[in-house]
Design an enzyme around this catalytic site. Structure first.
Site, mmCIF file in Angstrom:
data_model
loop_
_atom_site.group_PDB
_atom_site.id
_atom_site.type_symbol
_atom_site.label_atom_id
_atom_site.label_comp_id
_atom_site.label_asym_id
_atom_site.label_seq_id
_atom_site.Cartn_x
_atom_site.Cartn_y
_atom_site.Cartn_z
ATOM 1 N N ASP A 68 0.819 -1.207 0.000
ATOM 2 C CA ASP A 68 0.000 0.000 0.000
ATOM 3 C C ASP A 68 0.857 1.263 0.000
ATOM 4 O OD1 ASP A 68 -2.682 1.328 0.491
ATOM 5 O OD2 ASP A 68 -1.629 1.963 2.303
ATOM 6 N N GLU A 110 1.073 -0.487 -5.100
ATOM 7 C CA GLU A 110 0.153 0.617 -5.349
ATOM 8 C C GLU A 110 1.014 1.875 -5.435
ATOM 9 O OE1 GLU A 110 -3.576 3.132 -3.471
ATOM 10 O OE2 GLU A 110 -1.860 2.524 -2.281
#
Length: 610
Positions: free
Chosen positions: A286, A339
């Site tokens: 993330d 990401e």
């Protein structure tokens, strides 16, 4: 803490029960005193002071401490303040809102996925189909634990053609509304849904059903809750001491100090722990961009350049390379997915070629351009059609995952269905959008609920609106049609090599037409060596287009293998009666062409009949 010849960090630190009690070891180098306390001493915090070693690790053995008991560390910090902290290496935690750690014995779970794990290093994920179903475990279906969810979710994924399930973080987190992205215990599966062995069952069962399991993992930041990692020993231990780098302003959290070897070792160990102890098939990392840039979400005077005077975070770059190498070495065949929302070069290039070493990167530019495009009324799409075409031209810049993720169905953005202008056929727009996603080069990710046209925005505290598919719902045929189209797209993606074998290779794609902005039509070929080509044509207008001539690469009959306007999907049934014929008439720079019917707000796919 970083000696490679010793046992993994999670076996050296934390709570480990044995025949003479439980040994506790915690790193707190600047603490003045540390005491372990819990159920075993009625939380008296006076009976079990710990001894400090030369490496800053405090140790104690408590005879009365047994598996299942809760505990914390009482730390007298370097600043003289007393803090009660959860164990950073705890392998279980109390059910939130309680925050103590829980002693866990050795796992008794018996894995059945030996063949799956043994085969994983020989797989070629960049050349294989990948349709990822992103799931928030607590709101997919209410009331399911890891074991119950495993059975229902595995069957659902198989039935709908998904190859992977990606879980939003199940690492223990104090606040459910963070969706798991503010982690309190980096080595503990959340007790909201069961035990660590229950989670092992989840992964094992999905593997038995042929479904790979990915996990969202958050190394960029951590919450400021007083029981957690912040100011752990009275100093900025896990977080930066530099106030310009200590916090992530977007989320009100602390940023990890990736320049400190012990912090890097902690995070590297956590990543390897999840992949080894739980047999995960990959981690989606993330908020990578927030780690790579020193000025991420920071204005003038709020950040300090590196030694070269630029904004790259060299410590984060080195950490991410080590992270990917460590996971790939410890768990061959495991995927690392970034990401990363910027144009940072070489995210999916190998570390020995100067890249970051990820296997895939989320293509967030593709997502924003496509959703912006289909959110416009059809008459206003022509002016931005080049943005959608751009992602096709640059589809091999990295190895991409194309996400329509949870972030796109919250905070007033609506859902995939409600983004489509209400002046038109919203269900047709969803089917068209999904067809474009599945035909476009790159792996696919779809957030739960969008595969059947969820109407309400997602909320973490309620389950999906499954009632939309029930007989009693007047719109059930529409939602079932979307679900059937999504399933057929996933199965075509898996069955036809042209859709996946050359995803990251320029040879896997060729234009048919990118310039017809007057009709807002896009057409292209998907290709693979030794496999039949697939012609994919998209009509983003709200008009049926008859007698539309388009260049084709070969003469003869072509089968219409998918038409998102088919009646079985809830469409209006306009199409090509299952077949077209390309003739010796040049068009669009090709020696052959066919006259086809393009239904309004629909995609049609063709492949040679032979």
């Amino acid at each position: 803490m970083s000696d490679p010849d010793t046992a993994p960090l999670w076996r050296r630190l934390g709570a480990h029960p044995g025949p003479s009690g439980t040994s506790f070891r915690v790193w707190a180098p600047n603490a003045r005193a540390v005491t372990v306390f819990g159920d075993f001493d009625d939380w008296a915090a006076a009976d079990h002071p710990m001894d400090r070693g030369p490496d800053g690790v405090w140790t104690a053995c408590v005879e009365a401490a047994r598996p299942g008991m809760s505990y914390k560390y009482r730390i007298v910090g370097a600043d003289g303040l007393i803090r009660d902290k959860a164990d950073p290496l705890a392998r279980a935690a109390q059910l939130p809102p309680e925050t103590a750690s829980v002693i866990v014995g050795e796992s008794t779970f018996e894995w059945t996925d030996a063949d799956w794990v043994a085969d994983r290093p020989d797989r070629r994920p960049r050349a294989e189909p990948m349709s990822i179903y992103e799931v928030h475990l607590g709101s997919w279906r209410a009331g399911l634990g890891y074991r119950e969810a495993a059975v229902e979710l595995a069957q659902y994924a198989v039935d709908h053609g998904f190859t992977h399930v990606q879980l939003m973080p199940v690492t223990e987190h104090p606040y459910g509304g963070s969706w798991g992205y503010q982690v309190g215990s980096y080595f503990a599966p959340s007790s909201r849904w069961g035990t660590a062995d229950d989670f092992r069952f989840f992964v094992d069962h999905l593997h038995a059903c042929g479904i790979a399991v990915l996990l969202d993992w958050v190394p960029a930041h951590f919450p400021k809750d007083p029981f957690a990692l912040g100011e752990f020993d009275g100093t900025p231990l896990y977080e930066h001491a530099d106030p310009l780098r200590r916090e992530q302003p977007d989320w009100g959290t602390y940023a990890f100090n990736l320049g400190r070897s012990e912090v890097r070792d902690f995070l590297l160990a956590a990543a390897v722990y999840w992949c080894t102890e739980f047999h995960l098939d990959g981690l989606r990392v993330d908020a990578v961009a927030s780690m790579l840039y020193l000025d991420y979400s920071r204005g003038e005077g709020q950040w300090r350049p590196n030694a070269r005077g630029t904004n790259e975070n060299d410590e984060a770059v080195e950490f991410l390379r080590r992270l990917n190498d460590a996971v790939h070495t410890a768990c061959p065949g495991t995927l690392m997915i970034a990401e990363e929302s910027t144009a940072w070069p070489g995210v999916t290039a190998a570390t020995d070629h100067g890249g970051l070493g990820f296997d895939f990167k989320w293509n967030l530019g593709w997502m924003h351009d496509l959703l912006s495009y289909v959110s416009r009324p059809p008459e206003y799409r022509a002016e931005v059609q080049e943005h959608v075409a751009f992602s096709l031209t640059h589809a091999t810049a990295e190895h991409y995952v194309l996400p329509i993720s949870h972030d796109e169905v919250v905070h007033g953005k609506g859902t995939l269905l409600t983004r489509i202008p209400d002046s038109g056929d919203r269900a047709a727009g969803v089917r068209l959008t999904l067809a474009f996603q599945w035909a476009h080069p790159g792996k696919k990710l779809l957030f739960m609920g969008q595969e059947f046209g969820q109407v309400r925005e997602w909320a973490d505290d309620r389950e999906l609106d499954w009632g939309l598919l029930d007989d009693g719902c007047p719109d059930a045929p529409m939602h079932r049609g979307i679900a059937l189209a999504a399933t057929d797209l996933a199965r075509l993606h898996a069955d036809l090599p042209a859709f996946h074998r050359l995803d990251g290779d320029a040879r896997g794609f060729a234009w048919l037409d990118a310039r017809d902005v007057r009709n807002t039509v896009i057409g292209f070929l998907r290709l693979a060596d030794g496999a039949a080509p697939v012609a994919c044509v998209f009509n983003f207008s709200d008009r049926d287009l008859y007698g539309y001539r388009l260049g084709f690469p070969a003469a003869g009959p072509w089968l219409e293998i998918l038409n998102t306007a088919a009646r079985e999907y809830g469409g209006h049934g306009v199409g090509n009666l299952g077949r077209i014929v390309a003739v010796d008439e040049p068009s669009h720079g090709r020696p052959y062409s066919a006259t086809i019917t393009l239904p309004a707000s629909a995609a049609v796919f063709f492949t040679p009949e032979a």
